[in-house]
Design an enzyme around this catalytic site. Structure first.
Site, PDB file in Angstrom:
ATOM      1  N   SER A   4       0.902  -1.194   0.098  1.00  0.00           N
ATOM      2  CA  SER A   4      -0.146  -0.097   0.017  1.00  0.00           C
ATOM      3  C   SER A   4       0.875   1.138  -0.141  1.00  0.00           C
ATOM      4  O   SER A   4       1.989   1.130   0.296  1.00  0.00           O
ATOM      5  CB  SER A   4      -0.894  -0.128   1.268  1.00  0.00           C
ATOM      6  N   TYR A  30      -1.755  -0.691  10.209  1.00  0.00           N
ATOM      7  CA  TYR A  30      -1.871  -1.264   8.825  1.00  0.00           C
ATOM      8  C   TYR A  30      -0.674  -0.791   8.085  1.00  0.00           C
ATOM      9  O   TYR A  30      -0.093  -1.441   7.262  1.00  0.00           O
ATOM     10  CB  TYR A  30      -3.192  -0.701   8.409  1.00  0.00           C
TER      11      TYR A  30
END
Length: 255
Positions: A148, A161
């Site tokens: 990501s 995350y």
């Protein structure tokens, strides 16, 4: 120069986690369209069976195997069943991810921390090791880990995350450095905001999207196809000299 089959995955076997929707499903469809035999995996077998049937109607070779990657004990069965079905594994895509929290990093519980790390980092680590004996036999093995842009620069309210995705990038580079001698390429894709159910907390929030759009040179959010075709490049022989790379597909957000 013959470019007719530069993106072909003919006779290759691909295993894709988190493949019942969103980015994972799109990668599966793109790979199957390129000629690969594709194993799609997620937690629910009935959903996988429906999706596999849908893709087979398009003439694709797709097979579903249920596996909760957060349960490390299930990973060996996923690999064994894939090899039992197709005889080998040439391509591994670690796409499955978890993020049960959205908010300040200091409010993240230890249970949430463990779930995020188990799914986003520990599972790819173990699955890569389990696939290694099969990948090393392939003439063109490739591993693609879906990270990501949060793994490049932490995103607000997605703290742990982001940490897990940063660790996945670093781990991928470590594998790439050591597995080159085995002719296994390991690369990373870092999506920006892609319109999937997983990222709905972001793209459905008007305030967040207004802030993001101001930073985006390409004034739209991404769609799963943007990631699917990038994954095809990394899986195919067109990327035969690419390993340890971290490619962004984020509309320029990280510029």
């Amino acid at each position: 120069m013959d470019l007719s089959n530069v993106f072909s995955l003919e006779n290759k076997v691909a295993l894709i986690t988190g493949a019942s929707k969103g980015i994972g499903y799109c990668i599966a469809e793109v790979f199957a369209a390129a000629g690969a035999k594709v194993v799609i995996s997620s937690r629910k077998q009935n959903v996988l069976d429906e999706l596999a049937s849908k893709l087979k109607c398009k003439g694709y070779e797709v097979f579903g195997i249920a596996c909760n990657v957060g349960n490390i004990d299930e990973l060996k069965g996923l690999v064994d069943k894939t090899v039992e079905k197709y005889g080998t594994i040439d391509i591994l895509v670690n796409n499955a991810a978890a993020n049960p929290v959205f908010g300040p990093i200091h409010e993240t519980s230890l249970d949430a921390f463990d779930k995020i790390m188990n799914v986003n980092l520990k599972a790819p680590f173990e699955l890569m090791k389990l696939c290694f004996p099969h990948l090393r036999k392939s003439s063109s093995a490739a591993v693609i880990n879906i990270s990501s842009i949060g793994g490049i620069s932490p995103e607000a309210d997605l703290g742990i995350y982001s940490v897990s995705k940063a660790a996945l990038i670093s781990m991928s580079k470590g594998f790439a450095k050591e597995w080159g001698e085995h002719k296994i390429r390991v690369n990373v894709i870092c999506p920006g905001i892609i319109k999937t159910k997983f990222s709905e907390a972001l793209w459905s929030n008007e305030k967040i999207m207004s802030r993001i759009m101001k930073r985006l040179p390409i004034k739209r959010i991404g769609n799963p196809d943007d990631i699917g075709v990038m994954a095809l490049f990394l899986a195919s022989k067109s990327a035969s000299y690419t390993t340890g790379a971290v490619l962004t597909a984020d509309g320029g957000f990280t510029i």
